[in-house]
Design a protein around this motif. Structure first.
Motif, PDB file in Angstrom:
ATOM      1  N   GLN A 446       0.619  -1.144  -0.019  1.00 57.06           N
ATOM      2  CA  GLN A 446       0.276  -0.089   0.200  1.00 57.06           C
ATOM      3  C   GLN A 446       0.619   1.555  -0.058  1.00 57.06           C
ATOM      4  OE1 GLN A 446      -3.237   0.470   2.504  1.00 57.06           O
ATOM      5  NE2 GLN A 446      -2.817  -2.041   2.491  1.00 57.06           N
ATOM      6  N   SER A 447       2.031   1.080  -0.763  1.00 58.69           N
ATOM      7  CA  SER A 447       2.763   2.510  -0.534  1.00 58.69           C
ATOM      8  C   SER A 447       2.093   3.905  -1.515  1.00 58.69           C
ATOM      9  CB  SER A 447       4.049   1.858  -1.916  1.00 58.69           C
ATOM     10  OG  SER A 447       5.357   1.241  -1.306  1.00 58.69           O
ATOM     11  N   THR A 448       2.664   4.682  -0.184  1.00 64.35           N
ATOM     12  CA  THR A 448       0.857   5.800  -1.232  1.00 64.35           C
ATOM     13  C   THR A 448       1.893   6.782  -1.853  1.00 64.35           C
ATOM     14  OG1 THR A 448       2.501   6.959   0.832  1.00 64.35           O
ATOM     15  CG2 THR A 448       0.242   5.847   1.757  1.00 64.35           C
ATOM     16  N   SER A 449       1.510   7.484  -2.966  1.00 66.48           N
ATOM     17  CA  SER A 449       1.901   8.981  -3.753  1.00 66.48           C
ATOM     18  C   SER A 449       2.760   9.919  -2.385  1.00 66.48           C
ATOM     19  CB  SER A 449       0.625   9.460  -3.964  1.00 66.48           C
ATOM     20  OG  SER A 449       0.991   8.085  -5.146  1.00 66.48           O
ATOM     21  N   LEU A 450       3.519  11.005  -3.156  1.00 62.60           N
ATOM     22  CA  LEU A 450       3.676  11.660  -2.357  1.00 62.60           C
ATOM     23  C   LEU A 450       2.632  13.182  -2.285  1.00 62.60           C
ATOM     24  CD1 LEU A 450       7.507  12.157  -3.270  1.00 62.60           C
ATOM     25  CD2 LEU A 450       6.809  11.772  -0.941  1.00 62.60           C
ATOM     26  N   PHE A 451       2.541  13.652  -1.187  1.00 65.83           N
ATOM     27  CA  PHE A 451       1.733  14.647  -0.865  1.00 65.83           C
ATOM     28  C   PHE A 451       0.400  14.664  -1.114  1.00 65.83           C
ATOM     29  CE2 PHE A 451       6.318  16.730  -0.789  1.00 65.83           C
ATOM     30  CZ  PHE A 451       6.680  17.238  -0.019  1.00 65.83           C
ATOM     31  N   THR A 452       0.140  13.937  -0.404  1.00 58.71           N
ATOM     32  CA  THR A 452      -1.694  13.343  -0.606  1.00 58.71           C
ATOM     33  C   THR A 452      -2.117  13.047   0.814  1.00 58.71           C
ATOM     34  OG1 THR A 452      -1.192  11.257  -1.166  1.00 58.71           O
ATOM     35  CG2 THR A 452      -1.247  12.638  -3.091  1.00 58.71           C
ATOM     36  N   ALA A 453      -3.230  12.735   0.869  1.00 60.08           N
ATOM     37  CA  ALA A 453      -4.109  12.181   2.143  1.00 60.08           C
ATOM     38  C   ALA A 453      -4.188  11.236   1.787  1.00 60.08           C
ATOM     39  CB  ALA A 453      -5.293  13.345   2.495  1.00 60.08           C
ATOM     40  N   ALA A 454      -3.942  10.014   2.816  1.00 60.72           N
ATOM     41  CA  ALA A 454      -4.184   8.955   2.481  1.00 60.72           C
ATOM     42  C   ALA A 454      -3.623   8.290   3.239  1.00 60.72           C
ATOM     43  CB  ALA A 454      -2.667   8.356   1.752  1.00 60.72           C
ATOM     44  N   VAL A 455      -4.880   6.339   3.716  1.00 59.39           N
ATOM     45  CA  VAL A 455      -5.121   5.390   4.644  1.00 59.39           C
ATOM     46  C   VAL A 455      -3.997   4.265   4.314  1.00 59.39           C
ATOM     47  CG1 VAL A 455      -6.981   5.171   6.734  1.00 59.39           C
ATOM     48  CG2 VAL A 455      -6.820   6.668   5.590  1.00 59.39           C
ATOM     49  N   LEU A 456      -3.191   3.493   5.549  1.00 59.29           N
ATOM     50  CA  LEU A 456      -2.216   3.011   5.099  1.00 59.29           C
ATOM     51  C   LEU A 456      -4.038   1.962   6.049  1.00 59.29           C
ATOM     52  CD1 LEU A 456       0.979   3.072   6.294  1.00 59.29           C
ATOM     53  CD2 LEU A 456      -0.437   2.776   3.647  1.00 59.29           C
ATOM     54  N   ASP A 457      -4.155   0.605   5.329  1.00 64.18           N
ATOM     55  CA  ASP A 457      -5.164  -0.175   6.564  1.00 64.18           C
ATOM     56  C   ASP A 457      -5.077  -1.580   5.876  1.00 64.18           C
ATOM     57  OD1 ASP A 457      -7.414  -1.337   7.409  1.00 64.18           O
ATOM     58  OD2 ASP A 457      -8.574   0.251   6.332  1.00 64.18           O
ATOM     59  N   GLY A 458      -4.509  -2.180   6.798  1.00 62.75           N
ATOM     60  CA  GLY A 458      -4.112  -3.893   6.228  1.00 62.75           C
ATOM     61  C   GLY A 458      -4.031  -4.615   7.775  1.00 62.75           C
ATOM     62  N   THR A 459      -2.902  -6.124   7.728  1.00 62.10           N
ATOM     63  CA  THR A 459      -2.525  -6.472   8.463  1.00 62.10           C
ATOM     64  C   THR A 459      -1.853  -6.935   8.124  1.00 62.10           C
ATOM     65  OG1 THR A 459      -4.927  -7.744   8.761  1.00 62.10           O
ATOM     66  CG2 THR A 459      -3.387  -8.811   9.596  1.00 62.10           C
ATOM     67  N   VAL A 460      -0.568  -7.105   9.217  1.00 62.74           N
ATOM     68  CA  VAL A 460       0.614  -7.345   9.408  1.00 62.74           C
ATOM     69  C   VAL A 460       1.000  -8.374  10.182  1.00 62.74           C
ATOM     70  CG1 VAL A 460       1.355  -4.965   8.317  1.00 62.74           C
ATOM     71  CG2 VAL A 460       1.305  -5.620  11.488  1.00 62.74           C
ATOM     72  N   PRO A 461       1.787  -9.306  10.240  1.00 59.28           N
ATOM     73  CA  PRO A 461       1.774 -10.486  11.586  1.00 59.28           C
ATOM     74  C   PRO A 461       2.583 -10.430  12.242  1.00 59.28           C
ATOM     75  CG  PRO A 461       3.215 -10.737   9.672  1.00 59.28           C
ATOM     76  CD  PRO A 461       2.475 -10.033   9.500  1.00 59.28           C
ATOM     77  N   LEU A 462       2.637 -10.001  13.320  1.00 56.21           N
ATOM     78  CA  LEU A 462       3.659  -9.871  14.912  1.00 56.21           C
ATOM     79  C   LEU A 462       4.528 -11.235  15.323  1.00 56.21           C
ATOM     80  CD1 LEU A 462       0.627  -8.899  16.917  1.00 56.21           C
ATOM     81  CD2 LEU A 462       2.693  -7.421  15.765  1.00 56.21           C
ATOM     82  N   ARG A 463       5.808 -10.931  15.157  1.00 54.03           N
ATOM     83  CA  ARG A 463       6.511 -11.842  15.489  1.00 54.03           C
ATOM     84  C   ARG A 463       7.111 -11.634  16.428  1.00 54.03           C
ATOM     85  NH1 ARG A 463       7.226 -16.182  11.859  1.00 54.03           N
ATOM     86  NH2 ARG A 463       9.628 -15.970  12.425  1.00 54.03           N
TER      87      ARG A 463
END
Length: 523
Positions: A446-463
Motif C-alpha cells: 500500500q505504498s502511498t504517493s507524495l503530498f496526498t492524504a492517504a490511509v494505510l489499512d491492513g493486517t501484518v504478522p506479529l513476530r
C-alpha cells in the motif's frame, strides 16, 4: 591517472543510481568494483583522490534532498563531509592492495574496509550520518535475505565483496584460472541468498496509518501546524465513520506520523481536545507524533500513545536528534559559515529511554517500538527496541521539508531492510508520503504517493523471535575492524619484501638502506 579519475567518477554515479528513486540496485556492486580497480596500483595519495571523487559523484546527487529548501551550502557541506570518508577508504584500499608494481584486487579487503568506512561514517562526528549505506540500496535485491542472518552490516559486506570479486575478474582476465575462480565465487555469492528463508508467519494484527498531508511543502509547513493537526484529525474521523458503516475493519492500532501535532498537546488544551476526540472516534490505541515544549528552553520530538477514553498513557522522546536540523552543535562557530543555522530557533533535547509502548488489544497486549524519522538508520536505536521485546516497529517520519525528492523513497528502503534484519513488521507512516505497511520479508504494501492524504489499512504478522542478525549485534562490525587491522599489519610486514633482491636479515649496506628508504617513501 586520468583513466582512474574517470573510473572513480563513474563508480560514484553507479553507486548513486543504485539507490531510490532510480533504484538500479545491481549497480551497487559495479560501483564498488570500479573504485576497487581505480585504487589498485596507485599510491595512497592517488587512492585518496580517487576515493574523494567517487564520494562527490555519489553523495552530491544522492543527498541533493538535503538542500531542497535550505540552499546549496548545507547540501554541499554534507556531501563533501561524507566524501571524506570515501577518500580515506580509497587511500587505505590503495595501500592495502599492494605497492604499484605488484598490486592486486583483494576482494576480502575491499569488503571489510567498506564496512569499516560505513561504520565510522555512521558514528562520527555528532553520532554520524548512516545514510546511503550499501545495504539500503538492496531492498529489491535478491541479496536481501542475507540481512536476516548477518544484519545490514552483513548485507553491505556481501555487496562490497561481490564488487571486489567482479573487479578481480577484470583485473585477472589475463590469468584465466584466477579470473574463473573470482567469477565462480561471485556467482555463488549471488545465488546463495536463494537458499535462505525469511519467515512470514505470526499472529495477525490489524493496523492503520494516517497520512494527513500538509498544506504547503517545505519549511513553511511548521507555520501551518494547526492545519497539519486538523488534517490528521479530520482523516481519522472520516475513517472512523467508514468503520462504523462497515466499510473498513476496526484497527487494533492507529499510527500518525512525526510532526502530526506540532502544537504541544500537553500545554495546549485545544490541540489535546482535538486529538482525544479523534482517538475516541476511531476507538483504537493511537500513536501521535508531537513536538513538546520541554525541557525548557529546549523542545522534544516525541511519540505519544493515546488510548480511547483514557487519553495520553505513554511517551517516547527521540533519542537521536539530527545535528544541524533539530539542534545546532557549536552554533556560534557554524554561524560563521552560514546563517541558515538560525533556522533552527530552539534545539531539541535527546531522550534517554528505549521506546516500548504496551498497546492493549482484544487479543492481548502488543509491544510496539516507536522509531522517529532518521532513527531508523541507526542500528543500535532499532535493535534496542526489538531487544526490549517489541513485536512491531512503528516508524514515524515527516518528509515535507524535502519536497518531491528521493529522500522519502530512500528512507522507506531503510525500513524495508530493517524489517528483514529484525524479523518484524513495520508500519512506516509519513505526513506526506511515502508511507507503507512492511512485512518481515521487506515487502512494502500500500505504498502511498507524495503530498496526498492517504490511509494505510491492513493486517501484518506479529513476530517475537530474535533473528540471527539480532543475536550477532555488533559482531560483524568488530570482525571487519579486526580484519582491517590484520590486513594493515600484514601489509606493514611485507613492505620490505615488496622490493626484489632485498632480504631483511641480510646485513644492510649503505646502498641497501638507501633502497629501503626509497621504498618506504613510495609505499
Amino acid at each position: 591517472m586520468l583513466r582512474r579519475l574517470i573510473l572513480a567518477a563513474v563508480s560514484g554515479i553507479a553507486l548513486w543510481a543504485a539507490f531510490p528513486t532510480i533504484n538500479w540496485w545491481w549497480l551497487a556492486p559495479l560501483g564498488v568494483a570500479g573504485l576497487a580497480l581505480a585504487t589498485r596500483g596507485t599510491r595512497a595519495r592517488g587512492g585518496v583522490l580517487t576515493g574523494f571523487l567517487t564520494g562527490l559523484t555519489f553523495f552530491v546527487p544522492g543527498l541533493a534532498w538535503s538542500g531542497t529548501y535550505v540552499g546549496h551550502v548545507p547540501w554541499f557541506a554534507l556531501a563533501i563531509t561524507e566524501s571524506l570518508y570515501l577518500a580515506a577508504m580509497g587511500g587505505l584500499l590503495a595501500w592495502l592492495q599492494g605497492p604499484p608494481a605488484a598490486a592486486r584486487v583483494r576482494p576480502l579487503i575491499v569488503a571489510v574496509v567498506w564496512v569499516v568506512q560505513e561504520w565510522l561514517r555512521g558514528t562520527v562526528p555528532f553520532g554520524g550520518f548512516p545514510w546511503l549505506q550499501l545495504a539500503w540500496s538492496q531492498a529489491d535485491s535478491p541479496l536481501l535475505p542475507i540481512t536476516r542472518y548477518a544484519g545490514s552490516t552483513g548485507l553491505t559486506f556481501a555487496v562490497a565483496l561481490l564488487g571486489g570479486l567482479l573487479a578481480a575478474v577484470v583485473h585477472d582476465r589475463r590469468t584465466p584460472g584466477m579470473a574463473l575462480a573470482a567469477a565462480g565465487a561471485a556467482v555463488a555469492l549471488g545465488l546463495a541468498p536463494l537458499a535462505l528463508s525469511v519467515p512470514l508467519d505470526g499472529r495477525p494484527m490489524q493496523v492503520m496509518g494516517i497520512q494527513g498531508n500538509v498544506p504547503t511543502a517545505g519549511l513553511e509547513f511548521n507555520a501551518q501546524r494547526r492545519a497539519v493537526l486538523d488534517n490528521h484529525v479530520r482523516l481519522t474521523e472520516k475513517v472512523a465513520a467508514e468503520i462504523a458503516d462497515g466499510q473498513r475493519r476496526q484497527p487494533d492500532l492507529v499510527v500518525w506520523p512525526e510532526n502530526s501535532s506540532d502544537i504541544d498537546p500537553l500545554r495546549n488544551a485545544d490541540a489535546a481536545t482535538e486529538i482525544v476526540r479523534a482517538v475516541n472516534a476511531i476507538k483504537a490505541p493511537t500513536i501521535i507524533g508531537a513536538v513538546l515544549q520541554q525541557p525548557s528552553p529546549k523542545l522534544s520530538n516525541a511519540s505519544l500513545l493515546y488510548l480511547p477514553e483514557q487519553g495520553l498513557t505513554q511517551t517516547y522522546v527521540k533519542r537521536h536528534p539530527v545535528p544541524f536540523a533539530e539542534y545546532i552543535p557549536y552554533r556560534s562557530f557554524f554561524r560563521f559559515f552560514s546563517t541558515q543555522v538560525d533556522l533552527v530557533r530552539a534545539d531539541f533535547a535527546a531522550g534517554d529511554q528505549v521506546g516500548l509502548f504496551q498497546v492493549p488489544t482484544a487479543r492481548g497486549t502488543v509491544r510496539v517500538t516507536p522509531i522517529i524519522c532518521f532513527e531508523v538508520a541507526y542500528d543500535d536505536l532499532v535493535r534496542s527496541g526489538v531487544d526490549a521485546g517489541a513485536q512491531l516497529i512503528a516508524v514515524q517520519t515527516n518528509n515535507a521539508t524535502f519536497g518531491y525528492s528521493a529522500e522519502s523513497a530512500q528512507q522507506l528502503a531503510i525500513s524495508r531492510v530493517r524489517a528483514v534484519e529484525f524479523g518484524r513488521s513495520v508500519i512506516h507512516v509519513s505526513t506526506v508520503g511515502i508511507s507503507a505497511l512492511i512485512t518481515p520479508d521487506g515487502t512494502a504494501h500500500q505504498s502511498t504517493s507524495l503530498f496526498t492524504a492517504a490511509v494505510l489499512d491492513g493486517t501484518v504478522p506479529l513476530r517475537t523471535e530474535q533473528t540471527p542478525a539480532d543475536r550477532l549485534g555488533m559482531a560483524p562490525i568488530w570482525v571487519a575492524v579486526t580484519g582491517t587491522v590484520v590486513a594493515a599489519f600484514l601489509r606493514l610486514r611485507r613492505r620490505r619484501a615488496d622490493l626484489p633482491g632485498i632480504v631483511e636479515d641480510r646485513p644492510r649496506t649503505a646502498d641497501t638502506q638507501s633502497a629501503l628508504d626509497k621504498l618506504d617513501r613510495k609505499t
